[in-house]
Design a protein around this motif. Sequence first.
Motif, PDB file in Angstrom:
ATOM      1  N   PRO A  49      13.664 -72.961 -73.884  1.00  0.00           N
ATOM      2  CA  PRO A  49      14.959 -72.784 -74.185  1.00  0.00           C
ATOM      3  C   PRO A  49      15.782 -71.481 -74.331  1.00  0.00           C
ATOM      4  CG  PRO A  49      13.713 -74.174 -75.989  1.00  0.00           C
ATOM      5  CD  PRO A  49      12.901 -73.401 -75.015  1.00  0.00           C
ATOM      6  N   ALA A  50      15.035 -70.670 -74.285  1.00  0.00           N
ATOM      7  CA  ALA A  50      15.681 -69.192 -74.205  1.00  0.00           C
ATOM      8  C   ALA A  50      16.206 -68.733 -73.001  1.00  0.00           C
ATOM      9  CB  ALA A  50      14.700 -68.224 -74.772  1.00  0.00           C
ATOM     10  N   HIS A  62      14.975 -78.642 -66.853  1.00  0.00           N
ATOM     11  CA  HIS A  62      14.992 -79.354 -68.298  1.00  0.00           C
ATOM     12  C   HIS A  62      14.747 -77.901 -69.153  1.00  0.00           C
ATOM     13  CE1 HIS A  62      14.249 -83.408 -66.939  1.00  0.00           C
ATOM     14  NE2 HIS A  62      13.783 -83.035 -66.055  1.00  0.00           N
ATOM     15  N   GLN A  63      15.077 -78.000 -70.438  1.00  0.00           N
ATOM     16  CA  GLN A  63      14.834 -77.096 -71.382  1.00  0.00           C
ATOM     17  C   GLN A  63      13.907 -77.545 -72.309  1.00  0.00           C
ATOM     18  OE1 GLN A  63      18.804 -75.537 -71.706  1.00  0.00           O
ATOM     19  NE2 GLN A  63      18.014 -73.497 -71.332  1.00  0.00           N
ATOM     20  N   CYS A  64      12.940 -76.995 -72.836  1.00  0.00           N
ATOM     21  CA  CYS A  64      11.954 -77.648 -73.712  1.00  0.00           C
ATOM     22  C   CYS A  64      11.006 -76.513 -74.295  1.00  0.00           C
ATOM     23  CB  CYS A  64      11.218 -78.815 -73.370  1.00  0.00           C
ATOM     24  SG  CYS A  64      10.170 -79.420 -74.632  1.00  0.00           S
ATOM     25  N   ALA A  65      10.860 -76.505 -75.432  1.00  0.00           N
ATOM     26  CA  ALA A  65       9.650 -75.450 -76.061  1.00  0.00           C
ATOM     27  C   ALA A  65       8.356 -76.021 -75.865  1.00  0.00           C
ATOM     28  CB  ALA A  65       9.925 -75.080 -77.337  1.00  0.00           C
ATOM     29  N   LEU A  66       7.436 -76.134 -74.927  1.00  0.00           N
ATOM     30  CA  LEU A  66       6.362 -76.677 -74.488  1.00  0.00           C
ATOM     31  C   LEU A  66       5.168 -75.736 -75.397  1.00  0.00           C
ATOM     32  CD1 LEU A  66       6.561 -77.240 -70.715  1.00  0.00           C
ATOM     33  CD2 LEU A  66       6.692 -78.825 -72.666  1.00  0.00           C
TER      34      LEU A  66
END
Length: 276
Positions: A49-50, A62-66
Amino acid sequence: MQGTLLDRVHALAAVTAAVVSHLSAALLWGFPLPVSLAKTAVVHLTTPPARRAVRRKDVVGHQCALAPEEIVAGMRVRCTSPLRTWFDLASMLSLDDLVIAGDFLLRRRNPLATIDDLDMYLAGKKGQPGYRNASRARALVRAGTDSPKETELRLLLIRHGLPEPRINAPIFDDTGGWIEDPDLSYRREKVAIQYDGGHHADPAQRRSDIFRDEKARDAGWRVVVLTQWDLTPFAPGMEATAVTRVRAALVERGWSPSPRPKRRRHSAAAAQPPPK
């Protein structure tokens, strides 16, 4: 296709430092997908996300905190884990296609996860986008399948009110000798269902299939052999012959469908509001 895709995602991931995800990760893992999606030229990449989502031609960012365990590092690319990939597909596939992908995840040979792994993973995703669809699919996912067509057939039978069959459960003769593991079966009625794909047309395979099924019949089993033609209705509104044939075999062996609950009839008078 996979080699070309691997080359493309390798080049893109090297430049963007993103993680290959969604449909692209599914293709790398070998998940069965609808033809329209399996042939897509679009690459899916996920960044934290950053960082800004990747914006390039033929790329969906896509943005995602994996979590660390949701990323698998290969020799050439990093991609989402099998469980994370399946979860991401929940927002992209129909229910049946998601179940087919879930069965592939838990397949009989070389599974990518266990049923406990899947349940634990989903438990940690409550409230997240895609969780509801994934949970609906999980209720229909079964471990130990061999092919997407077996899953498609199982879902078709259940949807038409037939009992859920066992999957690849072995059957034996009177002496305890193994006969075969039919694709689907009903033990009480002794009905075995085999789905024959294209490779069953090979003469040697065909002879083996005939010998296998004759042994099952000798042991008292009713064997129903189906092909792709049986899965597809001849016309809109018609019942697929797979359903008709399996239902007939079950009824022949003593099964009867549960009576449908009677629908209450409301008279016109009963529909009127009570007098004031």
